[in-house]
Design a protein around this motif. Structure first.
Motif, PDB file in Angstrom:
ATOM      1  N   PHE A   1      -1.360  -3.872  -0.002  1.00 46.92           N
ATOM      2  CA  PHE A   1      -0.461  -3.117   0.880  1.00 46.92           C
ATOM      3  C   PHE A   1       0.443  -2.181   0.086  1.00 46.92           C
ATOM      4  O   PHE A   1       1.068  -1.295   0.651  1.00 46.92           O
ATOM      5  CB  PHE A   1       0.378  -4.071   1.746  1.00 46.92           C
ATOM      6  CG  PHE A   1       1.339  -4.918   0.982  1.00 46.92           C
ATOM      7  CD1 PHE A   1       2.629  -4.472   0.780  1.00 46.92           C
ATOM      8  CD2 PHE A   1       0.952  -6.139   0.448  1.00 46.92           C
ATOM      9  CE1 PHE A   1       3.527  -5.243   0.064  1.00 46.92           C
ATOM     10  CE2 PHE A   1       1.837  -6.908  -0.268  1.00 46.92           C
ATOM     11  CZ  PHE A   1       3.134  -6.459  -0.460  1.00 46.92           C
ATOM     12  N   LEU A   2       0.479  -2.368  -1.230  1.00 43.35           N
ATOM     13  CA  LEU A   2       1.297  -1.469  -2.062  1.00 43.35           C
ATOM     14  C   LEU A   2       0.530  -0.236  -2.520  1.00 43.35           C
ATOM     15  O   LEU A   2       1.065   0.580  -3.263  1.00 43.35           O
ATOM     16  CB  LEU A   2       1.802  -2.217  -3.302  1.00 43.35           C
ATOM     17  CG  LEU A   2       2.900  -3.245  -3.048  1.00 43.35           C
ATOM     18  CD1 LEU A   2       3.236  -3.969  -4.322  1.00 43.35           C
ATOM     19  CD2 LEU A   2       4.134  -2.549  -2.510  1.00 43.35           C
TER      20      LEU A   2
ATOM     21  N   PHE B   1      -0.460   2.717  -1.329  1.00 37.00           N
ATOM     22  CA  PHE B   1       0.048   4.086  -1.169  1.00 37.00           C
ATOM     23  C   PHE B   1       1.174   4.372  -2.145  1.00 37.00           C
ATOM     24  O   PHE B   1       1.187   5.393  -2.837  1.00 37.00           O
ATOM     25  CB  PHE B   1       0.569   4.303   0.246  1.00 37.00           C
ATOM     26  CG  PHE B   1      -0.472   4.192   1.305  1.00 37.00           C
ATOM     27  CD1 PHE B   1      -1.794   4.480   1.017  1.00 37.00           C
ATOM     28  CD2 PHE B   1      -0.143   3.801   2.584  1.00 37.00           C
ATOM     29  CE1 PHE B   1      -2.765   4.376   1.983  1.00 37.00           C
ATOM     30  CE2 PHE B   1      -1.103   3.695   3.561  1.00 37.00           C
ATOM     31  CZ  PHE B   1      -2.416   3.983   3.254  1.00 37.00           C
ATOM     32  N   ILE B   2       2.120   3.437  -2.197  1.00 34.70           N
ATOM     33  CA  ILE B   2       3.311   3.714  -2.983  1.00 34.70           C
ATOM     34  C   ILE B   2       2.969   3.730  -4.470  1.00 34.70           C
ATOM     35  O   ILE B   2       3.475   4.553  -5.239  1.00 34.70           O
ATOM     36  CB  ILE B   2       4.423   2.715  -2.606  1.00 34.70           C
ATOM     37  CG1 ILE B   2       5.774   3.393  -2.659  1.00 34.70           C
ATOM     38  CG2 ILE B   2       4.405   1.484  -3.440  1.00 34.70           C
ATOM     39  CD1 ILE B   2       6.819   2.677  -1.865  1.00 34.70           C
TER      40      ILE B   2
ATOM     41  N   ILE C   1       0.947   7.058  -5.210  1.00 36.45           N
ATOM     42  CA  ILE C   1       1.755   8.279  -5.195  1.00 36.45           C
ATOM     43  C   ILE C   1       2.710   8.288  -6.382  1.00 36.45           C
ATOM     44  O   ILE C   1       2.982   9.333  -6.973  1.00 36.45           O
ATOM     45  CB  ILE C   1       2.460   8.471  -3.840  1.00 36.45           C
ATOM     46  CG1 ILE C   1       2.886   9.920  -3.655  1.00 36.45           C
ATOM     47  CG2 ILE C   1       3.665   7.599  -3.681  1.00 36.45           C
ATOM     48  CD1 ILE C   1       1.782  10.860  -3.387  1.00 36.45           C
TER      49      ILE C   1
END
Lengths: 204, 242
Positions: A82-83, A85-86, A89
């Motif tokens: 769940f991490l 994307f962060i 980026i």
């Protein structure tokens, strides 16, 4: 052979711009002249070829379920996806910063040419899209991820080069007034995409 | 005696200035405005036509085109963007005086990424098949240029309520184009709307066929081009010189 196949596929068939519409914003904004288009295209090739393999490592050694077992076997159940994307980026933004500083130090001429485009790239969807597609494709090794990144970059380069050349010429044509500028660029991009679709099904 | 009076007065003025500061902070201007005053309404309606993010500002096209094959994912995507944009605009506007300008891009990306993770997890939990259909495009909201553009151009310099309205307005303008394009692509491409058959059998019997070409990616570009054409011939002041 596999690698060459992946390479041509990522350039022509799964072209970032024409097949997935990624990187469209900068594609439309920076394609008024060939010179700036080449600058942005080169920067995208560079950044994609670096960030996709790095994100591959991060995905496989930190984020996926069971990826942390190299630290200790008791982490086998941990799933940090769940991490994604962060993390991606953050990697992209810091890689772009790093690339910018390196280029500024060691190749000032190239920095002068790419200058303003490098920071723009952090928010180019093609870059994040490359990493996210990489995650979906389940590559078996970092070499495949690297080839995919490089190929996607070259695909973007070809697309932006083509549209910039056409837009330079179209300034002399008689386009209906409401279609001028953005409208006709969209339609030409659509026609170019149809052209690129003819590569579909090529298998080396 | 004199002294205490003075004290009271300064206290009063400090209270007034505090209140003013609060209003400044919330709305970005000194005067108290009605919640839906003309200026605020303009923030909502301007991006729908005159200043549309897709057809005029040319931002956020990346994700706009790939998910317009059908109407349903386009609607879900628009709602996701409204949510992400309104709240990240608001959060950045709350933080606007404490973000050092050198690292603002990273701060913005982190805020947007957090909102997108929320949307992604909610979709995965409650609408799994739509989330599968949208695949990576939910993640790509992070790099949607409209969001970064509005954060940079608006939220960093305006109050919270105004930023919220601006976020909703721009996301609605984006969603509007998305839904128009998806409407035509689904109608002509597969003869359905939201999955329901809308073209009667008799028309097919008379020789009409669905145009599969509309389902392919190039047609999305052409449809957007035509939308721009129609909009600009109605609204002449948007026509470009070159």
């Amino acid at each position: 052979m596999e690698l060459i196949n992946l390479f041509t596929k990522s350039i022509f068939i799964e072209n970032m711009v024409f097949a997935y519409f990624l990187g469209m914003c900068s594609y439309l904004a920076v394609s008024k002249t060939v010179k700036t288009a080449v600058g942005l295209g080169a920067a995208v090739i560079f950044v994609l070829a670096v960030t996709v393999p790095v994100n591959y490592l991060i995905d496989n050694y930190f984020l996926q379920q069971g990826a942390l077992t190299w630290l200790s076997p008791q982490f086998a159940e941990v799933d940090l996806s769940f991490l994604t994307f962060i993390m991606f980026i953050a990697v992209i933004a810091s890689m772009v910063q790093l690339v910018e500083m390196t280029v500024e130090k060691f190749a000032p001429a190239l920095y002068g040419a790419l200058g303003i485009f490098l920071p723009l790239i952090a928010v180019n969807c093609a870059i994040l899209g490359g990493s996210l597609f990489m995650q979906q494709k389940d590559f078996i090794g970092i070499h495949e991820a690297g080839v995919y990144g490089l190929g996607s970059g070259i695909g973007f380069f070809l697309a932006i080069l083509g549209i910039a050349a056409i837009r330079e010429k179209i300034a002399y044509s008689n386009v209906p007034a409401p279609l001028k500028g953005l409208g006709i660029t969209f339609i030409i991009t659509g026609l170019m995409a149809i052209g690129f679709m003819s590569f579909m099904g090529i298998d080396l | 005696m004199m002294k205490t009076e003075n004290n009271i007065e300064t206290e009063k003025t400090s209270e007034v200035s505090k209140k003013k500061e609060m209003i400044m902070f919330l709305s970005g201007s000194e005067e108290k405005e009605h919640f839906l005053s003309k200026a605020n309404r303009k923030l909502l309606t301007d991006p729908l036509d005159d200043n549309n993010p897709i057809t005029v500002q040319v931002l956020g096209i990346c994700s706009a085109l790939a998910i317009t094959v059908q109407l349903k994912p386009a609607i879900v995507m628009s709602l996701a963007v409204v949510f992400v944009m309104a709240f990240s605009n608001m959060i950045i506007s709350i933080l606007r005086n404490s973000i050092p300008s050198r690292i603002r891009i990273i701060v913005q990306l982190v805020v947007v990424a957090t909102m997108v993770i929320l949307v992604d997890q909610i979709l995965k939990a409650f609408a799994y098949d739509v989330s599968k259909q949208l695949s990576i495009f939910i993640g790509l909201i992070i790099t949607n240029c409209i969001i970064m553009g509005r954060l940079e151009a608006f939220a960093l310099g305006n109050g919270i309520y105004k930023s919220f309205l601006d976020g909703v307005g721009n996301a609605a303008g984006y969603g509007l184009i998305l839904i128009i394009v998806a409407f035509f692509r689904e109608l002509f491409g597969s003869g359905t709307l939201l999955g329901y058959e809308v073209i009667p059998e008799a028309v097919y019997a008379a020789g009409y066929e669905d145009n599969g070409f509309f389902l392919l990616s190039p047609m999305a570009l052409v449809v957007v081009g035509v939308v721009i054409w129609v909009q600009r011939s109605r609204n002449r002041k948007l026509i470009e010189e070159n």
